[in-house]
Design a protein around this motif. Sequence first.
Motif, short mmCIF file in Angstrom:
data_model
loop_
_atom_site.label_atom_id
_atom_site.label_comp_id
_atom_site.label_asym_id
_atom_site.label_seq_id
_atom_site.Cartn_x
_atom_site.Cartn_y
_atom_site.Cartn_z
N GLU A 12 27.03 42.68 37.43
CA GLU A 12 25.93 42.15 38.63
C GLU A 12 26.09 40.75 38.63
N ARG A 13 25.94 40.06 37.32
CA ARG A 13 25.72 38.61 37.51
C ARG A 13 27.09 37.77 38.09
N TYR A 14 28.34 38.42 37.59
CA TYR A 14 29.42 38.04 38.04
C TYR A 14 29.57 38.10 39.54
N ALA A 15 29.07 39.24 40.35
CA ALA A 15 29.02 39.58 41.80
C ALA A 15 28.02 38.56 42.35
N ASP A 16 26.83 38.12 41.60
CA ASP A 16 25.79 37.53 42.43
C ASP A 16 26.32 36.12 42.06
N ALA A 17 27.10 35.66 41.36
CA ALA A 17 27.60 34.24 41.21
C ALA A 17 28.08 33.41 42.37
N PHE A 18 28.81 34.27 43.03
CA PHE A 18 29.20 33.64 44.35
C PHE A 18 29.12 34.35 45.41
N SER A 19 29.59 33.80 46.68
CA SER A 19 29.04 34.39 47.89
C SER A 19 30.24 35.36 48.28
N SER A 20 30.31 36.34 49.39
CA SER A 20 31.39 37.18 49.56
C SER A 20 32.37 36.61 49.84
N ARG A 21 32.22 35.27 50.59
CA ARG A 21 33.45 34.50 51.07
C ARG A 21 34.16 33.81 49.88
N THR A 22 33.53 33.45 48.96
CA THR A 22 34.12 32.98 47.75
C THR A 22 34.90 34.08 47.05
N HIS A 23 34.46 35.10 46.82
CA HIS A 23 35.02 36.23 46.27
C HIS A 23 36.21 36.61 47.24
N GLY A 24 36.10 36.37 48.29
CA GLY A 24 37.17 36.85 49.33
C GLY A 24 38.41 35.99 49.11
N VAL A 25 38.18 34.87 49.02
CA VAL A 25 39.15 33.76 48.84
C VAL A 25 39.78 33.82 47.39
N VAL A 26 38.90 34.11 46.27
CA VAL A 26 39.71 34.67 44.96
C VAL A 26 40.58 35.69 45.01
N ALA A 27 39.90 36.67 45.83
CA ALA A 27 40.72 37.88 45.78
C ALA A 27 42.14 37.62 46.79
N GLY A 28 42.25 36.97 47.60
CA GLY A 28 43.45 36.39 48.53
C GLY A 28 44.55 35.74 47.52
N VAL A 29 43.90 34.66 46.80
CA VAL A 29 44.73 33.75 45.80
C VAL A 29 45.21 34.73 44.77
N SER A 30 44.37 35.45 44.21
CA SER A 30 44.92 36.40 43.09
C SER A 30 45.91 37.35 43.78
N PHE A 31 45.52 37.91 44.89
CA PHE A 31 46.80 38.88 45.43
C PHE A 31 47.99 38.26 45.62
N CYS A 32 48.06 37.03 45.96
CA CYS A 32 49.26 36.24 46.17
C CYS A 32 49.91 36.04 44.99
N LEU A 99 41.45 39.69 41.00
CA LEU A 99 41.53 40.45 42.10
C LEU A 99 40.61 41.70 42.25
N PHE A 100 40.74 42.35 41.14
CA PHE A 100 39.98 43.58 41.11
C PHE A 100 38.51 43.30 41.16
N PHE A 101 38.23 42.48 40.14
CA PHE A 101 36.84 41.98 40.23
C PHE A 101 36.28 41.27 41.38
N SER A 102 36.97 40.60 41.94
CA SER A 102 36.58 40.29 43.28
C SER A 102 36.39 41.13 44.41
N LEU A 103 37.28 42.03 44.39
CA LEU A 103 37.11 43.08 45.35
C LEU A 103 35.87 43.86 45.06
N HIS A 104 35.70 44.27 43.88
CA HIS A 104 34.68 45.23 43.71
C HIS A 104 33.21 44.63 43.77
N SER A 105 33.17 43.21 43.48
CA SER A 105 32.28 42.27 44.05
C SER A 105 31.68 42.36 45.36
#
Length: 202
Positions: A12-32, A99-105
Amino acid sequence: MQRLHALFRPVERYADAFSSRTHGVVAGVSFCVFVGVIVLGFVPVTRQIETTGYSTTDLQAATTRAEVDAILQAFDPVMDSVMLLSILDYVFIVAGFLLFFSLHSIALKTLEFHDWLGLIPKVGMGLTFFSRLFDSLENLWVILIYTNPDDYATILISLMNASETVKWALVSVEYPTLGIAIALALLVRFTSLFDGRSERPQ
């Protein structure tokens, strides 16, 4: 209930540490990186290794010292490629974890106020953590074996096999859990948008 919340507090702390936009960017880079390692790394390097008649999958599936020794002997001419594959595997593990942590967040931020639905991405993050942990351990045992082919401890074979079994058991649940979390988050998001439009004054 409090114990359950305490168990999932780190994710929960990991998910709350960043905004959805930031998690989305991390997920995008991680996916690539995730896809790039497979296409540009695993595929050509694995082909090089398979010219020996074996693959690293054969090594991970070997259960006796005789089998492992035969594979290691065959790997000797392409040991640089085997070592490179192990390095790429760790890059793959980290990229998959992020990737998985960001998408789940992102899913958790949408589902956290919907009773038990919020547990699904939390469980998914736990599965991701442990599947990547056992994947890392499996890779470690393999490295310890092929870096000391003449005098490795036989127990490493059992550890390698056990880590692989647990990893695949977790992965078989991890991927469907991610799919369910994303599907539920999208459903809740679209339902909320529809409800918002229906409540507008005519």
